[in-house]
Design an enzyme around this catalytic site. Structure first.
Site, PDB file in Angstrom:
ATOM      1  N   ARG A  69       1.155 -15.020   1.539  1.00 24.09           N
ATOM      2  CA  ARG A  69       0.185 -15.967   0.985  1.00 24.09           C
ATOM      3  C   ARG A  69       0.849 -17.143   0.271  1.00 24.09           C
ATOM      4  NH1 ARG A  69      -4.383 -12.243  -1.707  1.00 24.09           N
ATOM      5  NH2 ARG A  69      -2.552 -11.449  -2.812  1.00 24.09           N
ATOM      6  N   ASP A  92       0.762   8.421  -4.178  1.00 24.91           N
ATOM      7  CA  ASP A  92       1.960   7.704  -3.730  1.00 24.91           C
ATOM      8  C   ASP A  92       2.963   8.644  -3.063  1.00 24.91           C
ATOM      9  OD1 ASP A  92       3.706   5.415  -3.546  1.00 24.91           O
ATOM     10  OD2 ASP A  92       4.896   6.301  -5.172  1.00 24.91           O
ATOM     11  N   HIS A 112       4.303  11.895   1.652  1.00 24.19           N
ATOM     12  CA  HIS A 112       5.676  12.365   1.886  1.00 24.19           C
ATOM     13  C   HIS A 112       5.822  13.878   1.667  1.00 24.19           C
ATOM     14  CE1 HIS A 112       6.654   8.205   2.106  1.00 24.19           C
ATOM     15  NE2 HIS A 112       6.760   7.981   0.817  1.00 24.19           N
ATOM     16  N   HIS A 115       7.914   7.141   6.129  1.00 24.06           N
ATOM     17  CA  HIS A 115       9.331   6.948   6.478  1.00 24.06           C
ATOM     18  C   HIS A 115      10.175   8.176   6.147  1.00 24.06           C
ATOM     19  CE1 HIS A 115       9.707   5.904   2.187  1.00 24.06           C
ATOM     20  NE2 HIS A 115      10.995   6.160   2.316  1.00 24.06           N
ATOM     21  N   ASP A 146      -3.763 -15.371   4.914  1.00 26.94           N
ATOM     22  CA  ASP A 146      -4.476 -14.315   4.214  1.00 26.94           C
ATOM     23  C   ASP A 146      -5.065 -13.412   5.302  1.00 26.94           C
ATOM     24  OD1 ASP A 146      -6.092 -14.036   1.211  1.00 26.94           O
ATOM     25  OD2 ASP A 146      -6.760 -12.864   2.943  1.00 26.94           O
TER      26      ASP A 146
HETATM   27  P1  NDP Z   1       3.961  -5.596  -2.837  1.00 20.93           P
HETATM   28  O1  NDP Z   1       2.840  -5.691  -3.804  1.00 20.93           O
HETATM   29  O2  NDP Z   1       5.338  -5.903  -3.275  1.00 20.93           O
HETATM   30  O3  NDP Z   1       3.660  -6.558  -1.575  1.00 20.93           O
HETATM   31  C1  NDP Z   1       2.407  -6.604  -0.975  1.00 20.93           C
HETATM   32  C2  NDP Z   1       2.344  -7.832  -0.083  1.00 20.93           C
HETATM   33  O4  NDP Z   1       1.029  -7.919   0.464  1.00 20.93           O
HETATM   34  C3  NDP Z   1       2.613  -9.145  -0.812  1.00 20.93           C
HETATM   35  O5  NDP Z   1       3.373  -9.961   0.043  1.00 20.93           O
HETATM   36  C4  NDP Z   1       1.195  -9.694  -0.996  1.00 20.93           C
HETATM   37  O6  NDP Z   1       1.158 -11.095  -1.101  1.00 20.93           O
HETATM   38  C5  NDP Z   1       0.576  -9.256   0.301  1.00 20.93           C
HETATM   39  N1  NDP Z   1      -0.888  -9.321   0.255  1.00 20.93           N
HETATM   40  C6  NDP Z   1      -1.723  -8.745  -0.625  1.00 20.93           C
HETATM   41  N2  NDP Z   1      -3.000  -9.048  -0.322  1.00 20.93           N
HETATM   42  C7  NDP Z   1      -2.946  -9.843   0.781  1.00 20.93           C
HETATM   43  C8  NDP Z   1      -3.925 -10.516   1.576  1.00 20.93           C
HETATM   44  N3  NDP Z   1      -5.246 -10.430   1.321  1.00 20.93           N
HETATM   45  N4  NDP Z   1      -3.500 -11.253   2.622  1.00 20.93           N
HETATM   46  C9  NDP Z   1      -2.193 -11.371   2.907  1.00 20.93           C
HETATM   47  N5  NDP Z   1      -1.218 -10.785   2.192  1.00 20.93           N
HETATM   48  C10 NDP Z   1      -1.600 -10.023   1.138  1.00 20.93           C
HETATM   49  O7  NDP Z   1       3.845  -4.128  -2.207  1.00 20.93           O
HETATM   50  P2  NDP Z   1       4.987  -3.327  -1.456  1.00 20.93           P
HETATM   51  O8  NDP Z   1       5.721  -4.239  -0.559  1.00 20.93           O
HETATM   52  O9  NDP Z   1       5.759  -2.532  -2.426  1.00 20.93           O
HETATM   53  O10 NDP Z   1       4.129  -2.274  -0.624  1.00 20.93           O
HETATM   54  C11 NDP Z   1       3.467  -2.636   0.578  1.00 20.93           C
HETATM   55  C12 NDP Z   1       3.067  -1.341   1.274  1.00 20.93           C
HETATM   56  O11 NDP Z   1       4.246  -0.596   1.567  1.00 20.93           O
HETATM   57  C13 NDP Z   1       2.188  -0.411   0.415  1.00 20.93           C
HETATM   58  O12 NDP Z   1       1.240   0.211   1.241  1.00 20.93           O
HETATM   59  C14 NDP Z   1       3.172   0.611  -0.119  1.00 20.93           C
HETATM   60  O13 NDP Z   1       2.583   1.862  -0.370  1.00 20.93           O
HETATM   61  C15 NDP Z   1       4.151   0.720   1.052  1.00 20.93           C
HETATM   62  N6  NDP Z   1       5.481   1.210   0.678  1.00 20.93           N
HETATM   63  C16 NDP Z   1       6.253   0.506  -0.223  1.00 20.93           C
HETATM   64  C17 NDP Z   1       7.507   0.975  -0.569  1.00 20.93           C
HETATM   65  C18 NDP Z   1       8.371   0.219  -1.530  1.00 20.93           C
HETATM   66  O14 NDP Z   1       9.395   0.774  -1.959  1.00 20.93           O
HETATM   67  N7  NDP Z   1       8.035  -1.010  -1.902  1.00 20.93           N
HETATM   68  C19 NDP Z   1       8.042   2.246   0.000  1.00 20.93           C
HETATM   69  C20 NDP Z   1       7.160   2.885   0.931  1.00 20.93           C
HETATM   70  C21 NDP Z   1       5.929   2.374   1.253  1.00 20.93           C
HETATM   71  P3  NDP Z   1       1.066 -11.787  -2.573  1.00 20.93           P
HETATM   72  O15 NDP Z   1       2.439 -11.662  -3.124  1.00 20.93           O
HETATM   73  O16 NDP Z   1       0.656 -13.157  -2.266  1.00 20.93           O
HETATM   74  O17 NDP Z   1       0.042 -10.990  -3.351  1.00 20.93           O
END
Ligand code: NDP
Length: 461
Positions: free
Chosen positions: A43, A221, A226, A164, A84
């Site tokens: 975004r 979580d 897991h 994973h 988005d």
């Molecule tokens: P983050 O909050 O760091 O990132 C989420 C991303 O989604 C951001 O780029 C955010 O953008 C984007 N986003 C949110 N809402 C929208 C929308 N309406 N349209 C487009 N983009 C959107 O989360 P994580 O990366 O940590 O986690 C993502 C997924 O991965 C989750 O389901 C989590 O459970 C899973 N996961 C994460 C791990 C980790 O270690 N991080 C490990 C294992 C699984 P913006 O910044 O603009 O809000």
């Protein structure tokens, strides 16, 4: 093999720490050729240049172990689109291109239904695949609804629900060791095994991830996905092959055999807690409720423990304890299999005998056996520990996940019915916790976790 990958949520933590380095690993191992294209969506109102600069920085930081030319190749094949996931025109610009695309939703779980609905409105090229991160849905009803939306979008074989852990070699080693060894296979049952602990305790605290974690908590979580997947690998009947259908059928059998918990059981057999201020080593850690972005009103647990039993000929009588916590004093990430005592000991100090424990180290990897040996004059018992190390994995877990997605091999992802069964197992726990039937305990950061309640304490439900 699909040659196009589109990642939504590409500016997030998962993408920066795992997906981008995993792509560099795949490139270095020769799995991604010059045809591979990566489209990243976020975004942020960035142009391609700025995003590629960001990718290069994340790869330097989190993927430095992969060769520089592989990292450069990933940067070079990346394009960025501002999108988005609720906006069909923006989503269409991300997936536009020739041939099928693998669409990775690296998004907060609450956004999955909207994202799938938009993809349905936009339409995916034939042969495309969709990848969803965990947790799959926010509860059983959410998982059922998400499965329904996905079924309208692509066939089940094209849906990759990522866990994973299944792609970690240490996790695969649990199944491999128990079914491939004559020594273990015959004793892998409740006649010989009293208890299995599946533990993911970490010294990491929230680490700035309140946006995702607060309101989700340790049960959703870690345990719901897991740790229940690990339970499946520990307890499944030996599969006749490792193909996708056989593996996933056997896992579902395990989930269906979990003795349903009542809310009253949840009071006796589950614990939840959150950390208060403390120190981990020489690092001061604030209370969870004082971490940036946390709403104390969510009552989010940072520690969850659930005790389960399986109603099956193999496992009736064995206790399975699943536990995960944050901000603990020590990392302990293992499957510990505790055997029953031998029927008779011909020693004077037999009271010192401890049960044999076989430990599968999940991180770091390793196999450990705690057992009893004989002391110098053959009249005393002494504890012994045998340890073995394994070769480091060829690919990181997310490398395997992405390779499977691009190749179309779903064996290590979670099938729709499995995801629903996992929620079914924990629904009474969620219900008991939401009614505050199980107290939210506290533990100091850096400690061993909450003090276990007395097991003979009267039930309040
Ligand atoms: P983050 O909050 O760091 O990132 C989420 C991303 O989604 C951001 O780029 C955010 O953008 C984007 N986003 C949110 N809402 C929208 C929308 N309406 N349209 C487009 N983009 C959107 O989360 P994580 O990366 O940590 O986690 C993502 C997924 O991965 C989750 O389901 C989590 O459970 C899973 N996961 C994460 C791990 C980790 O270690 N991080 C490990 C294992 C699984 P913006 O910044 O603009 O809000």
């Amino acid at each position: 093999m699909i040659h196009r990958l589109a990642v939504f949520g590409a500016t997030g933590d998962l993408s920066a720490r795992y997906l981008l380095p995993a792509l560099a690993a795949l490139r270095a191992a020769g799995h991604l050729g010059d045809r591979f294209q990566l489209t990243c969506a976020g975004r942020e109102d960035w142009d391609g240049e700025r995003f590629r600069h960001w990718v290069a920085g994340r790869l330097d930081r989190h993927g430095a172990s992969w060769p520089a030319d592989a990292r450069k190749a990933i940067v070079a094949c990346t394009r960025y689109r501002r999108a988005d996931v609720t906006d069909p025109a923006e989503v269409a610009s991300v997936i536009a291109g020739d041939g099928p695309v693998a669409v990775y939703l690296a998004l907060p779980p609450a956004v999955f239904p909207a994202a799938v609905t938009t993809l349905h409105d936009v339409g995916l090229p034939p042969g495309s695949r969709i990848v969803l991160e965990k947790p799959f849905g926010e509860d059983l009803d959410g998982a059922v609804e998400l499965n329904r939306l996905l079924a309208d979008l692509v066939p089940e074989q094209a849906v990759f629900r990522v866990d994973h852990f299944l792609a970690m070699t240490t996790v695969q080693n649990v199944l491999g060791s128990r079914v491939a060894n004559r020594v273990l296979a015959p004793i892998w049952n409740s006649i010989h095994i009293a208890e299995v602990e599946i533990v993911w305790d970490e010294s990491l605290a929230l680490e700035g991830r309140a946006g995702y974690y607060d309101g989700v908590g340790a049960l959703k979580d870690m345990v719901q996905n897991h740790l229940l997947q690990l339970l499946c690998l520990v307890a499944m009947e030996p599969p006749i092959s490792l193909d996708e259908r056989e593996l996933r059928d056997r896992k579902v059998d395990v989930l269906r055999s979990v003795r349903p918990l009542t809310e009253k059981d949840a009071v006796r057999r589950t614990r939840r807690a959150r950390y208060k201020a403390g120190r981990i080593g020489d690092r001061p850690v604030p209370a969870y409720t004082d971490e940036e972005g946390v709403d104390p009103g969510h009552h989010t647990e940072t520690f969850a423990e659930v005790e389960l039993e399986l109603d099956s000929p193999r496992w009736s009588g064995t206790v399975f304890r699943l536990r995960s916590g944050k901000a603990l004093g020590h990392d302990r990430k293992e499957v510990a299999v505790r055997f029953r005592p031998v029927p008779h000991l011909p020693f004077g100090n037999s009271g010192d005998a401890r049960p044999d424990v076989l430990r599968f180290g999940l991180e770091p990897e390793g196999l450990t056996m705690d057992l009893m040996g004989i002391g110098s004059r053959a009249q005393t018992l002494v504890p012994l520990t045998l340890t073995a190390r394994m070769d480091p994995p060829g690919l990181p877990a997310y490398g395997q996940v992405l390779l499977d997605v691009l190749r179309g091999d779903a064996a290590l992802s979670v099938r729709g019915d499995e995801a629903e069964e996992s929620w079914r197992v924990l629904t009474p726990v969620l219900s008991a916790w939401s009614k505050d039937l199980v107290p939210l305990q506290e533990y100091p950061a850096g400690s061993d976790g909450p003090v276990p309640p007395r097991r003979d304490a009267p039930c309040s439900a």
